[in-house]
Design an enzyme around this catalytic site. Structure first.
Site, PDB file in Angstrom:
ATOM      1  N   ASP A 100       0.737  -1.268  -0.114  1.00  0.00           N
ATOM      2  CA  ASP A 100      -0.077   0.007  -0.079  1.00  0.00           C
ATOM      3  C   ASP A 100       1.082   1.361  -0.105  1.00  0.00           C
ATOM      4  OD1 ASP A 100      -2.580   1.259  -0.206  1.00  0.00           O
ATOM      5  OD2 ASP A 100      -2.683   1.311   2.109  1.00  0.00           O
TER       6      ASP A 100
ATOM      7  N   ASN B 227       0.764   7.265   3.010  1.00  0.00           N
ATOM      8  CA  ASN B 227       1.547   6.381   3.925  1.00  0.00           C
ATOM      9  C   ASN B 227       3.089   6.675   4.007  1.00  0.00           C
ATOM     10  OD1 ASN B 227      -0.917   5.219   4.423  1.00  0.00           O
ATOM     11  ND2 ASN B 227      -0.555   3.588   3.107  1.00  0.00           N
TER      12      ASN B 227
ATOM     13  N   ASP C 209       1.991   2.870   8.098  1.00  0.00           N
ATOM     14  CA  ASP C 209       0.701   1.921   7.734  1.00  0.00           C
ATOM     15  C   ASP C 209       0.835   0.631   6.874  1.00  0.00           C
ATOM     16  OD1 ASP C 209      -1.969   1.198   7.497  1.00  0.00           O
ATOM     17  OD2 ASP C 209      -2.575   3.265   6.710  1.00  0.00           O
TER      18      ASP C 209
END
Length: 299
Positions: free
Chosen positions: A146, A151, A164
């Site tokens: 991700d 992030n 994250d």
């Protein structure tokens, strides 16, 4: 690592403030209390608290699952990874205590501190590639799954850190079901490589590299990547790479041919053609030295 009760109180205080100040009810799920809690002494690092709510029916199994996840993440030792301190379950809430990055996530737009400066983007790419290299080469062979601007966080010392890791998983198929994201739950589709969108998880380390390339492209453009449409498809089927990103208007910005060449490698359609995270780190260092030399020559 110190008493987490102050963070717990701050989390509840901020959550109640959000409920009172909003005309809409606060949705269940993740909520971050950005409270500072020094560890050990006044000059020590600070932390923030992230809390997620779950039903009683799933809390027990989820707690065991998260303990395995956090044990794996805590083994990743890198200045470019948001540090994990501890976690606990309480009243069907999972609390995760982690490093506080004072300058927040990498953002762009009218009120953003981040610019479309190529040197600054190279610093982001280098630091995130460093984080990915540590994760990919770890014992568990962890892929982030991700990578995106939201992030990536900046510390007070201007170090970029990847955070994250909630969708992370192992690049090894035999470990994937036991570690963190399990079946590789999809992240934000704007930054996912074509093979992941087609449920091909055979080379997740290189899928992370594609996501980092998409992140770099977005930061250079200074606008969000499309979620669908022709540009979305062109970025994944190789047309944008073959056309030197002209469909994204990259030629209109101050982007060197060397930077474009790096983007092309990271965003290659074939995962095997993409560089490793470690190779990206080395290339970024070369480009940063080149940028510094050119800047000095112009003074």
């Amino acid at each position: 690592y110190g008493d987490h009760r102050d963070l717990h109180k701050e989390y509840r205080r901020q959550r109640q403030m959000c409920i009172r100040d909003s005309s809409q009810p606060l949705p269940a799920g993740r909520f971050i209390a950005a409270a500072c809690c020094p560890f050990g002494h006044k000059s020590g690092p600070s932390s923030c608290l992230e809390a997620s709510s779950f039903s009683a029916a799933v809390s027990s199994s989820f707690e065991a699952f998260m303990r395995r996840s956090m044990a794996a993440l805590s083994s990743l030792n890198s200045p470019n990874i948001v540090r994990y301190y501890t976690s606990w379950m309480e009243y069907d809430h999972l609390y995760i205590q982690m490093e506080l990055c004072e300058r927040g996530a990498v953002k762009f737009g009218p009120n953003a501190k981040f610019t479309k400066n190529e040197g600054e983007v190279l610093l982001v790419v280098r630091d995130v590639a460093s984080a990915l290299s540590v994760a990919h080469d770890s014992e568990e062979r962890i892929a982030h799954m991700d990578v995106k601007p939201d992030n990536i966080f900046e510390s007070e010392k201007k170090i970029y850190k990847l955070g994250d890791w909630g969708r992370a998983t192992s690049t090894c198929s035999e470990k994937r079901r036991k570690l963190i994201g399990g079946a590789s739950e999809d992240g934000d589709q704007r930054y996912l490589a074509n093979e992941v969108l087609n449920d091909d998880f055979s080379n997740l380390a290189k899928s992370d590299v594609w996501s980092l390339g998409a992140t770099a492209l977005e930061l250079l453009l200074g606008e969000a990547l499309p979620m669908n449409g022709d540009k979305y498809r062109a970025l994944r089927d190789g047309r944008s790479v073959n056309e030197n990103f002209e469909d994204f208007g990259l030629s209109e910005f101050s982007c060197s041919e060397e930077m474009k060449a790096l983007l092309k490698l990271m965003l290659a359609k074939d995962p095997e053609s993409r560089p490793t995270a470690k190779e990206i780190m080395v290339e970024c260092e070369k480009l940063l030295c080149l940028t510094s030399t050119l800047d000095s020559a112009m003074l």
